[in-house]
Design a protein around this motif. Structure first.
Motif, PDB file in Angstrom:
ATOM      1  N   LYS A  32      11.679 -19.924   2.858  1.00 49.51           N
ATOM      2  CA  LYS A  32      12.178 -20.617   1.667  1.00 49.51           C
ATOM      3  C   LYS A  32      11.786 -19.904   0.378  1.00 49.51           C
ATOM      4  O   LYS A  32      12.486 -19.959  -0.616  1.00 49.51           O
ATOM      5  CB  LYS A  32      11.643 -22.051   1.618  1.00 49.51           C
ATOM      6  N   SER A  33      10.625 -19.250   0.377  1.00 50.30           N
ATOM      7  CA  SER A  33      10.107 -18.679  -0.858  1.00 50.30           C
ATOM      8  C   SER A  33       9.534 -17.287  -0.613  1.00 50.30           C
ATOM      9  O   SER A  33       8.926 -17.031   0.419  1.00 50.30           O
ATOM     10  CB  SER A  33       9.010 -19.589  -1.422  1.00 50.30           C
ATOM     11  N   CYS A  34       9.700 -16.436  -1.606  1.00 47.98           N
ATOM     12  CA  CYS A  34       9.102 -15.105  -1.552  1.00 47.98           C
ATOM     13  C   CYS A  34       7.708 -15.107  -2.165  1.00 47.98           C
ATOM     14  O   CYS A  34       7.051 -14.077  -2.228  1.00 47.98           O
ATOM     15  CB  CYS A  34       9.976 -14.114  -2.307  1.00 47.98           C
ATOM     16  N   GLY A  35       7.288 -16.270  -2.638  1.00 45.30           N
ATOM     17  CA  GLY A  35       5.945 -16.385  -3.204  1.00 45.30           C
ATOM     18  C   GLY A  35       5.753 -15.436  -4.367  1.00 45.30           C
ATOM     19  O   GLY A  35       6.541 -15.423  -5.307  1.00 45.30           O
ATOM     20  N   THR A  36       4.740 -14.595  -4.276  1.00 37.99           N
ATOM     21  CA  THR A  36       4.401 -13.684  -5.368  1.00 37.99           C
ATOM     22  C   THR A  36       4.868 -12.249  -5.105  1.00 37.99           C
ATOM     23  O   THR A  36       4.404 -11.321  -5.768  1.00 37.99           O
ATOM     24  CB  THR A  36       2.882 -13.692  -5.611  1.00 37.99           C
ATOM     25  N   ALA A  37       5.777 -12.056  -4.176  1.00 36.87           N
ATOM     26  CA  ALA A  37       6.240 -10.699  -3.834  1.00 36.87           C
ATOM     27  C   ALA A  37       6.829  -9.984  -5.048  1.00 36.87           C
ATOM     28  O   ALA A  37       6.545  -8.802  -5.272  1.00 36.87           O
ATOM     29  CB  ALA A  37       7.251 -10.756  -2.697  1.00 36.87           C
ATOM     30  N   GLU A  38       7.631 -10.678  -5.828  1.00 40.54           N
ATOM     31  CA  GLU A  38       8.227 -10.041  -7.007  1.00 40.54           C
ATOM     32  C   GLU A  38       7.153  -9.607  -7.997  1.00 40.54           C
ATOM     33  O   GLU A  38       7.201  -8.487  -8.520  1.00 40.54           O
ATOM     34  CB  GLU A  38       9.217 -10.987  -7.684  1.00 40.54           C
ATOM     35  N   GLU A  39       6.182 -10.464  -8.243  1.00 35.16           N
ATOM     36  CA  GLU A  39       5.112 -10.123  -9.187  1.00 35.16           C
ATOM     37  C   GLU A  39       4.294  -8.942  -8.675  1.00 35.16           C
ATOM     38  O   GLU A  39       3.907  -8.063  -9.446  1.00 35.16           O
ATOM     39  CB  GLU A  39       4.197 -11.328  -9.441  1.00 35.16           C
ATOM     40  N   THR A  40       4.040  -8.916  -7.375  1.00 36.29           N
ATOM     41  CA  THR A  40       3.298  -7.797  -6.790  1.00 36.29           C
ATOM     42  C   THR A  40       4.046  -6.493  -6.996  1.00 36.29           C
ATOM     43  O   THR A  40       3.468  -5.484  -7.411  1.00 36.29           O
ATOM     44  CB  THR A  40       3.050  -8.042  -5.284  1.00 36.29           C
ATOM     45  N   GLU A  95       0.835  -1.206   0.000  1.00 34.11           N
ATOM     46  CA  GLU A  95       0.000   0.000   0.000  1.00 34.11           C
ATOM     47  C   GLU A  95       0.873   1.262   0.000  1.00 34.11           C
ATOM     48  O   GLU A  95       0.601   2.216  -0.727  1.00 34.11           O
ATOM     49  CB  GLU A  95      -0.921  -0.014   1.212  1.00 34.11           C
ATOM     50  N   PHE A  96       1.933   1.248   0.800  1.00 36.90           N
ATOM     51  CA  PHE A  96       2.855   2.385   0.841  1.00 36.90           C
ATOM     52  C   PHE A  96       3.476   2.624  -0.535  1.00 36.90           C
ATOM     53  O   PHE A  96       3.511   3.750  -1.028  1.00 36.90           O
ATOM     54  CB  PHE A  96       3.948   2.132   1.882  1.00 36.90           C
ATOM     55  N   LEU A  97       3.958   1.550  -1.166  1.00 33.42           N
ATOM     56  CA  LEU A  97       4.598   1.690  -2.481  1.00 33.42           C
ATOM     57  C   LEU A  97       3.615   2.141  -3.557  1.00 33.42           C
ATOM     58  O   LEU A  97       3.984   2.887  -4.466  1.00 33.42           O
ATOM     59  CB  LEU A  97       5.275   0.388  -2.885  1.00 33.42           C
ATOM     60  N   GLU A  98       2.360   1.700  -3.461  1.00 40.03           N
ATOM     61  CA  GLU A  98       1.353   2.144  -4.425  1.00 40.03           C
ATOM     62  C   GLU A  98       1.138   3.649  -4.343  1.00 40.03           C
ATOM     63  O   GLU A  98       0.888   4.307  -5.352  1.00 40.03           O
ATOM     64  CB  GLU A  98       0.038   1.405  -4.193  1.00 40.03           C
ATOM     65  N   ASN A  99       1.240   4.213  -3.148  1.00 42.30           N
ATOM     66  CA  ASN A  99       1.000   5.639  -2.945  1.00 42.30           C
ATOM     67  C   ASN A  99       2.267   6.490  -3.051  1.00 42.30           C
ATOM     68  O   ASN A  99       2.177   7.715  -3.099  1.00 42.30           O
ATOM     69  CB  ASN A  99       0.340   5.873  -1.590  1.00 42.30           C
ATOM     70  N   LEU A 100       3.424   5.861  -3.088  1.00 40.85           N
ATOM     71  CA  LEU A 100       4.690   6.584  -3.147  1.00 40.85           C
ATOM     72  C   LEU A 100       4.879   7.224  -4.524  1.00 40.85           C
ATOM     73  O   LEU A 100       4.706   6.576  -5.549  1.00 40.85           O
ATOM     74  CB  LEU A 100       5.853   5.630  -2.863  1.00 40.85           C
ATOM     75  N   VAL A 101       5.240   8.491  -4.529  1.00 37.43           N
ATOM     76  CA  VAL A 101       5.534   9.209  -5.765  1.00 37.43           C
ATOM     77  C   VAL A 101       7.056   9.229  -5.921  1.00 37.43           C
ATOM     78  O   VAL A 101       7.765   9.693  -5.038  1.00 37.43           O
ATOM     79  CB  VAL A 101       4.983  10.656  -5.717  1.00 37.43           C
ATOM     80  N   ILE A 160       2.986  -3.104  -9.194  1.00 36.99           N
ATOM     81  CA  ILE A 160       2.961  -1.747  -8.623  1.00 36.99           C
ATOM     82  C   ILE A 160       3.819  -0.813  -9.459  1.00 36.99           C
ATOM     83  O   ILE A 160       3.410   0.306  -9.792  1.00 36.99           O
ATOM     84  CB  ILE A 160       3.440  -1.776  -7.151  1.00 36.99           C
ATOM     85  N   LEU A 161       5.023  -1.270  -9.818  1.00 39.82           N
ATOM     86  CA  LEU A 161       5.936  -0.427 -10.596  1.00 39.82           C
ATOM     87  C   LEU A 161       5.413  -0.176 -12.006  1.00 39.82           C
ATOM     88  O   LEU A 161       5.575   0.922 -12.546  1.00 39.82           O
ATOM     89  CB  LEU A 161       7.328  -1.057 -10.647  1.00 39.82           C
TER      90      LEU A 161
END
Length: 98
Positions: free
Chosen positions: A58-66, A34-40, A70-71
């Protein structure tokens, strides 16, 4: 930045832009996303190397895709993502050793 309520970053002249954050239940923590979505982020130079470092079990799951999603909404592209494995603490999945 969240604590100080900083909502804008000027990347002028910086060849690197990095995001370092923990994962929570195989994704970025909701508050971080949420913070990154609002960051300018202003004045990103052409060819800026944008990277992420995620701490995880062991895994970051879907963090990279998320983060990529956002980017992309900010017309930015992730150059690379890395993980730093930490002791896993997701209690429902792993037995407690007492």
């Amino acid at each position: 930045m969240m604590k100080k309520q900083i909502a804008e970053v000027d990347a002028k002249g910086d060849p690197l832009l990095g995001f370092v954050c923990p994962t929570y239940i195989f994704n970025m923590a909701y508050a971080v996303a949420e913070f990154l979505e609002n960051l300018v982020i202003k004045n990103i130079p052409d060819g800026c190397y944008i990277f992420a470092i995620f701490t995880c079990g062991k895994s970051c799951g879907t963090a990279e895709e998320t983060l990529r999603d956002i980017l992309s909404k900010k017309e930015m592209e992730l150059s690379a993502a890395f993980k730093v494995e930490m002791p896993d603490n997701y209690i429902p999945m792993f037995p407690l050793l007492l």
